[in-house]
Design a protein around this motif. Structure first.
Motif, PDB file in Angstrom:
ATOM      1  N   UNK A  93      10.530 -14.573  59.717  1.00 51.03           N
ATOM      2  CA  UNK A  93      10.022 -13.419  60.145  1.00 51.03           C
ATOM      3  C   UNK A  93      10.784 -12.024  59.774  1.00 51.03           C
ATOM      4  N   UNK A  94      10.024 -11.234  58.912  1.00 55.80           N
ATOM      5  CA  UNK A  94      10.625  -9.901  58.881  1.00 55.80           C
ATOM      6  C   UNK A  94      10.021  -8.822  59.841  1.00 55.80           C
ATOM      7  N   UNK A  95      11.230  -8.233  60.201  1.00 55.64           N
ATOM      8  CA  UNK A  95      10.540  -7.088  61.380  1.00 55.64           C
ATOM      9  C   UNK A  95      10.175  -5.975  60.450  1.00 55.64           C
ATOM     10  N   UNK A  96       9.192  -5.117  61.457  1.00 58.14           N
ATOM     11  CA  UNK A  96       8.473  -4.089  60.821  1.00 58.14           C
ATOM     12  C   UNK A  96       9.329  -2.959  60.418  1.00 58.14           C
TER      13      UNK A  96
ATOM     14  N   UNK B 117       0.361  -4.629  57.866  1.00 60.11           N
ATOM     15  CA  UNK B 117      -0.197  -3.530  57.158  1.00 60.11           C
ATOM     16  C   UNK B 117       0.942  -2.697  56.449  1.00 60.11           C
ATOM     17  N   UNK B 118       0.685  -2.007  55.382  1.00 61.89           N
ATOM     18  CA  UNK B 118       1.313  -1.229  54.415  1.00 61.89           C
ATOM     19  C   UNK B 118       2.745  -1.816  54.049  1.00 61.89           C
ATOM     20  N   UNK B 119       2.919  -3.264  54.024  1.00 60.90           N
ATOM     21  CA  UNK B 119       3.968  -4.082  53.514  1.00 60.90           C
ATOM     22  C   UNK B 119       4.039  -3.483  51.916  1.00 60.90           C
ATOM     23  N   UNK B 120       5.342  -3.116  51.353  1.00 63.90           N
ATOM     24  CA  UNK B 120       5.497  -2.697  50.041  1.00 63.90           C
ATOM     25  C   UNK B 120       6.265  -4.141  49.446  1.00 63.90           C
TER      26      UNK B 120
ATOM     27  N   UNK C 122       5.487 -11.156  57.634  1.00 70.27           N
ATOM     28  CA  UNK C 122       6.217  -9.955  57.442  1.00 70.27           C
ATOM     29  C   UNK C 122       5.508  -8.683  58.151  1.00 70.27           C
ATOM     30  N   UNK C 123       6.426  -7.936  58.799  1.00 70.82           N
ATOM     31  CA  UNK C 123       5.992  -6.688  59.588  1.00 70.82           C
ATOM     32  C   UNK C 123       5.552  -5.738  58.982  1.00 70.82           C
ATOM     33  N   UNK C 124       4.665  -4.664  59.530  1.00 72.48           N
ATOM     34  CA  UNK C 124       4.130  -3.567  59.059  1.00 72.48           C
ATOM     35  C   UNK C 124       5.297  -2.628  58.532  1.00 72.48           C
ATOM     36  N   UNK C 125       5.002  -2.218  57.227  1.00 71.97           N
ATOM     37  CA  UNK C 125       5.823  -1.255  56.493  1.00 71.97           C
ATOM     38  C   UNK C 125       7.237  -1.906  56.082  1.00 71.97           C
TER      39      UNK C 125
ATOM     40  N   UNK D 202      15.907  -4.352  59.725  1.00 71.21           N
ATOM     41  CA  UNK D 202      16.955  -3.318  59.407  1.00 71.21           C
ATOM     42  C   UNK D 202      16.710  -3.010  57.863  1.00 71.21           C
ATOM     43  N   UNK D 203      17.864  -1.989  57.499  1.00 70.10           N
ATOM     44  CA  UNK D 203      17.854  -1.581  56.247  1.00 70.10           C
ATOM     45  C   UNK D 203      19.388  -1.321  55.983  1.00 70.10           C
ATOM     46  N   UNK D 204      19.719  -2.481  55.300  1.00 67.64           N
ATOM     47  CA  UNK D 204      19.226  -3.512  54.661  1.00 67.64           C
ATOM     48  C   UNK D 204      19.020  -4.849  55.611  1.00 67.64           C
TER      49      UNK D 204
END
Length: 153
Positions: free
Chosen positions: A123-126, A76-79, A106-109, A142-144
């Motif tokens: 796999x990309x974490x939320x 949900x809400x992946x940008x 790809x995880x949420x948000x 994380x970010x990045x």
């Protein structure tokens, strides 16, 4: 194929067994595979290709230049972003492509920047912000987003 009456679907290239839920918009040039699930409040532009058995959760917008292979999960809400230097009323000649390879999740948000490839079964974490390509079978957070481990088998 099941298309909810409160969705706006202009594409005729939608595979068998696909479900498109309410308040979704799919433009005419989009190509969607078999047995996909596009949840409510999704948007799919013209130059988008979805493979088979793809799940797109609520609140996801797929812009021109995105290709998603088979068996991919988009939370949900992946940008997804497709313009490296966005300015109002100034458009590039072409947009960098985004490629999500087979079996990736790809995880949420999470945010996926322009020109990114997410590797097979990665796999990309939320909430992660993906600024570089994600290797096959990698788990990034994380970010990045950074690799924290690799998925075995």
């Amino acid at each position: 194929m099941k298309i909810h009456p409160l969705s706006d679907v202009a594409s005729s290239s939608i595979g068998e067994g696909t479900t498109i839920w309410q308040f979704s918009v799919v433009l005419a040039g989009a190509r969607i595979g078999k047995d996909c699930n596009l949840c409510a409040h999704t948007f799919v532009e013209n130059d988008v290709v979805l493979g088979d058995r793809v799940t797109i959760k609520n609140g996801v917008y797929l812009w021109d230049g995105i290709t998603i292979d088979d068996d991919v999960f988009i939370g949900p809400c992946v940008a997804f972003t497709n313009d490296k230097f966005p300015r109002s009323k100034q458009y590039p000649n072409s947009f960098p492509k985004i490629y999500i390879q087979e079996g990736a999740s790809i995880g949420a948000n999470a945010t996926i920047l322009p020109g990114i490839t997410v590797g097979k079964n990665a796999m990309v974490g939320a909430g992660s912000v993906v600024t570089k390509d994600v290797p096959e079978k990698a788990v990034v957070v994380g970010n990045p987003a950074k690799v924290i481990r690799y998925i075995e088998a």
